[in-house]
Design a protein around this motif. Sequence first.
Motif, PDB file in Angstrom:
ATOM      1  N   ARG A 114      42.227 114.586  36.308  1.00 45.92           N
ATOM      2  CA  ARG A 114      42.573 113.970  35.033  1.00 45.92           C
ATOM      3  C   ARG A 114      44.028 114.346  34.732  1.00 45.92           C
ATOM      4  O   ARG A 114      44.486 115.405  35.146  1.00 45.92           O
ATOM      5  CB  ARG A 114      41.637 114.436  33.926  1.00 45.92           C
ATOM      6  CG  ARG A 114      41.443 115.938  33.876  1.00 45.92           C
ATOM      7  CD  ARG A 114      40.187 116.349  33.092  1.00 45.92           C
ATOM      8  NE  ARG A 114      39.933 117.770  33.244  1.00 45.92           N
ATOM      9  CZ  ARG A 114      40.432 118.724  32.474  1.00 45.92           C
ATOM     10  NH1 ARG A 114      41.223 118.376  31.444  1.00 45.92           N
ATOM     11  NH2 ARG A 114      40.169 119.982  32.684  1.00 45.92           N
ATOM     12  N   PHE A 115      44.727 113.474  34.013  1.00 38.98           N
ATOM     13  CA  PHE A 115      46.157 113.725  33.817  1.00 38.98           C
ATOM     14  C   PHE A 115      46.627 113.033  32.551  1.00 38.98           C
ATOM     15  O   PHE A 115      45.916 112.204  31.963  1.00 38.98           O
ATOM     16  CB  PHE A 115      46.958 113.237  35.025  1.00 38.98           C
ATOM     17  CG  PHE A 115      47.089 111.734  35.112  1.00 38.98           C
ATOM     18  CD1 PHE A 115      48.272 111.100  34.757  1.00 38.98           C
ATOM     19  CD2 PHE A 115      46.025 110.954  35.547  1.00 38.98           C
ATOM     20  CE1 PHE A 115      48.399 109.729  34.836  1.00 38.98           C
ATOM     21  CE2 PHE A 115      46.143 109.572  35.623  1.00 38.98           C
ATOM     22  CZ  PHE A 115      47.326 108.954  35.272  1.00 38.98           C
ATOM     23  N   ASP A 116      47.838 113.364  32.132  1.00 41.06           N
ATOM     24  CA  ASP A 116      48.464 112.741  30.961  1.00 41.06           C
ATOM     25  C   ASP A 116      49.494 111.723  31.418  1.00 41.06           C
ATOM     26  O   ASP A 116      50.345 112.011  32.268  1.00 41.06           O
ATOM     27  CB  ASP A 116      49.169 113.798  30.101  1.00 41.06           C
ATOM     28  CG  ASP A 116      48.208 114.823  29.506  1.00 41.06           C
ATOM     29  OD1 ASP A 116      47.024 114.480  29.332  1.00 41.06           O
ATOM     30  OD2 ASP A 116      48.652 115.949  29.228  1.00 41.06           O
TER      31      ASP A 116
ATOM     32  N   PHE B  88      53.713 116.671  38.549  1.00 44.05           N
ATOM     33  CA  PHE B  88      54.188 115.736  39.567  1.00 44.05           C
ATOM     34  C   PHE B  88      55.107 114.722  38.898  1.00 44.05           C
ATOM     35  O   PHE B  88      55.024 114.472  37.690  1.00 44.05           O
ATOM     36  CB  PHE B  88      53.018 115.045  40.285  1.00 44.05           C
ATOM     37  CG  PHE B  88      52.015 114.398  39.373  1.00 44.05           C
ATOM     38  CD1 PHE B  88      52.074 113.048  39.082  1.00 44.05           C
ATOM     39  CD2 PHE B  88      50.985 115.150  38.817  1.00 44.05           C
ATOM     40  CE1 PHE B  88      51.155 112.454  38.247  1.00 44.05           C
ATOM     41  CE2 PHE B  88      50.038 114.564  37.983  1.00 44.05           C
ATOM     42  CZ  PHE B  88      50.131 113.215  37.693  1.00 44.05           C
ATOM     43  N   ALA B  89      55.982 114.152  39.704  1.00 43.05           N
ATOM     44  CA  ALA B  89      57.019 113.272  39.174  1.00 43.05           C
ATOM     45  C   ALA B  89      56.536 111.836  39.088  1.00 43.05           C
ATOM     46  O   ALA B  89      55.801 111.341  39.949  1.00 43.05           O
ATOM     47  CB  ALA B  89      58.262 113.345  40.053  1.00 43.05           C
ATOM     48  N   CYS B  90      56.993 111.171  38.023  1.00 49.90           N
ATOM     49  CA  CYS B  90      56.818 109.725  37.883  1.00 49.90           C
ATOM     50  C   CYS B  90      58.137 109.194  37.341  1.00 49.90           C
ATOM     51  O   CYS B  90      58.455 109.398  36.160  1.00 49.90           O
ATOM     52  CB  CYS B  90      55.664 109.397  36.938  1.00 49.90           C
ATOM     53  SG  CYS B  90      55.398 107.622  36.686  1.00 49.90           S
ATOM     54  N   GLY B  91      58.912 108.565  38.188  1.00 53.40           N
ATOM     55  CA  GLY B  91      60.259 108.189  37.798  1.00 53.40           C
ATOM     56  C   GLY B  91      61.069 109.441  37.512  1.00 53.40           C
ATOM     57  O   GLY B  91      61.106 110.374  38.315  1.00 53.40           O
TER      58      GLY B  91
ATOM     59  N   ALA C 169      49.861 109.632  40.106  1.00 43.95           N
ATOM     60  CA  ALA C 169      48.708 110.530  40.016  1.00 43.95           C
ATOM     61  C   ALA C 169      47.853 110.441  41.275  1.00 43.95           C
ATOM     62  O   ALA C 169      47.378 111.468  41.795  1.00 43.95           O
ATOM     63  CB  ALA C 169      47.883 110.193  38.782  1.00 43.95           C
ATOM     64  N   ILE C 170      47.637 109.237  41.789  1.00 46.70           N
ATOM     65  CA  ILE C 170      46.846 109.074  43.013  1.00 46.70           C
ATOM     66  C   ILE C 170      47.553 109.734  44.190  1.00 46.70           C
ATOM     67  O   ILE C 170      46.920 110.403  45.016  1.00 46.70           O
ATOM     68  CB  ILE C 170      46.582 107.583  43.282  1.00 46.70           C
ATOM     69  CG1 ILE C 170      45.667 107.010  42.191  1.00 46.70           C
ATOM     70  CG2 ILE C 170      45.948 107.381  44.656  1.00 46.70           C
ATOM     71  CD1 ILE C 170      45.508 105.503  42.258  1.00 46.70           C
ATOM     72  N   ASP C 171      48.869 109.567  44.276  1.00 41.67           N
ATOM     73  CA  ASP C 171      49.629 110.232  45.342  1.00 41.67           C
ATOM     74  C   ASP C 171      49.383 111.739  45.314  1.00 41.67           C
ATOM     75  O   ASP C 171      49.125 112.367  46.357  1.00 41.67           O
ATOM     76  CB  ASP C 171      51.121 109.950  45.176  1.00 41.67           C
ATOM     77  CG  ASP C 171      51.509 108.516  45.503  1.00 41.67           C
ATOM     78  OD1 ASP C 171      50.692 107.803  46.121  1.00 41.67           O
ATOM     79  OD2 ASP C 171      52.628 108.107  45.122  1.00 41.67           O
ATOM     80  N   ARG C 172      49.475 112.336  44.125  1.00 45.77           N
ATOM     81  CA  ARG C 172      49.310 113.791  44.021  1.00 45.77           C
ATOM     82  C   ARG C 172      47.872 114.204  44.288  1.00 45.77           C
ATOM     83  O   ARG C 172      47.612 115.249  44.895  1.00 45.77           O
ATOM     84  CB  ARG C 172      49.754 114.278  42.648  1.00 45.77           C
ATOM     85  CG  ARG C 172      49.709 115.805  42.514  1.00 45.77           C
ATOM     86  CD  ARG C 172      50.556 116.481  43.609  1.00 45.77           C
ATOM     87  NE  ARG C 172      50.331 117.901  43.667  1.00 45.77           N
ATOM     88  CZ  ARG C 172      51.041 118.816  42.992  1.00 45.77           C
ATOM     89  NH1 ARG C 172      52.024 118.415  42.197  1.00 45.77           N
ATOM     90  NH2 ARG C 172      50.785 120.089  43.123  1.00 45.77           N
ATOM     91  N   PHE C 173      46.920 113.390  43.846  1.00 46.84           N
ATOM     92  CA  PHE C 173      45.506 113.678  44.080  1.00 46.84           C
ATOM     93  C   PHE C 173      45.224 113.742  45.579  1.00 46.84           C
ATOM     94  O   PHE C 173      44.579 114.678  46.067  1.00 46.84           O
ATOM     95  CB  PHE C 173      44.668 112.576  43.420  1.00 46.84           C
ATOM     96  CG  PHE C 173      43.214 112.895  43.255  1.00 46.84           C
ATOM     97  CD1 PHE C 173      42.683 114.166  43.468  1.00 46.84           C
ATOM     98  CD2 PHE C 173      42.326 111.885  42.858  1.00 46.84           C
ATOM     99  CE1 PHE C 173      41.331 114.436  43.291  1.00 46.84           C
ATOM    100  CE2 PHE C 173      40.980 112.136  42.679  1.00 46.84           C
ATOM    101  CZ  PHE C 173      40.478 113.417  42.904  1.00 46.84           C
ATOM    102  N   PHE C 174      45.738 112.785  46.334  1.00 47.24           N
ATOM    103  CA  PHE C 174      45.532 112.794  47.787  1.00 47.24           C
ATOM    104  C   PHE C 174      46.212 113.997  48.430  1.00 47.24           C
ATOM    105  O   PHE C 174      45.696 114.561  49.404  1.00 47.24           O
ATOM    106  CB  PHE C 174      46.050 111.489  48.401  1.00 47.24           C
ATOM    107  CG  PHE C 174      45.027 110.394  48.449  1.00 47.24           C
ATOM    108  CD1 PHE C 174      44.315 110.132  49.607  1.00 47.24           C
ATOM    109  CD2 PHE C 174      44.754 109.635  47.317  1.00 47.24           C
ATOM    110  CE1 PHE C 174      43.360 109.127  49.649  1.00 47.24           C
ATOM    111  CE2 PHE C 174      43.808 108.627  47.341  1.00 47.24           C
ATOM    112  CZ  PHE C 174      43.097 108.369  48.516  1.00 47.24           C
TER     113      PHE C 174
END
Length: 299
Positions: free
Chosen positions: A74-76, A12-15, A100-105
Amino acid sequence: MPPMPEERALTFACGDAWLVGIVSLPAAATVDVATSASRGVLIVVGGPQYRAGSHRQFTLLARDLAAAGVPAMRFDYRGMGDSEGDVRDFAGVDADLRAAIDRFFAEVPGMREVVLWGLCDGASAAAMYAPQDPRVAGLVLLNPWVRTEEGAARATIKHYYRARLFDARLWKKIASGQFDVTASARALWQDLGKAFRPRPQTNAGAAALAVNAARDTPLPERVQAALTRFGGRVLVVLSGADLTAQEFADLSARPGAWQKLLAAPRFTRQKIDKADHTFSRRPWQDQVSSWTRDWLRSW
């Protein structure tokens, strides 16, 4: 045998960076009746770690929670493990946590709230992030990192040096001439200087209650301010044989804001007397996991 939880690898993307994570999902037959899989746990990595954790602690925890019917992820962070981007410290991972929370949901459509579970500076990162996101309903904080020179020195004097005085191995070394008394005395003197150094005056008013106060605000005050604003349920687990945990315990035992905060009914505290910083033995890991499950079911 009970059905195995399902695990999915995620990106998943972060920035402008891609992050890597793994979600552990309950088998349909094991979904916890109390939570109905509506509450998940996001494991927040602490220190220079990646998503497996020391001794595979985070992997084992995620699978244990999923087996009990609680989704876990869990994620890096960016720059760690398999994720892209530049390495950053625990105070600069808010965007990573939100992504990470966005992708988890997205992976668990029925989930309505999330608990952040963190060890060491991962616990502090989780605490400072939580007030910003209404989806975060609770925190599990293991040996929270509230390090200051003064606090570390006080914890070392109180817990390390005191224990050494009653250690027969120390006296055997002294008697045999294998112990450097001069170097040890010098280190103790330096710690005494740090421990009893006059504390700078800080504003305990509105500025101190900012979620992520300026970097020059002492870390304990930043964490305390965030937990005060958060208002959700918090489980604190401490190791009895760890100076990071002892520093937190000493801080929270002093009369004042910390003591008042942790006395609130929304806080639950547990301790494993002989455990080290990462709960390296399997019985300690199992106990932490059991406390986490029981706490999640209690509300």
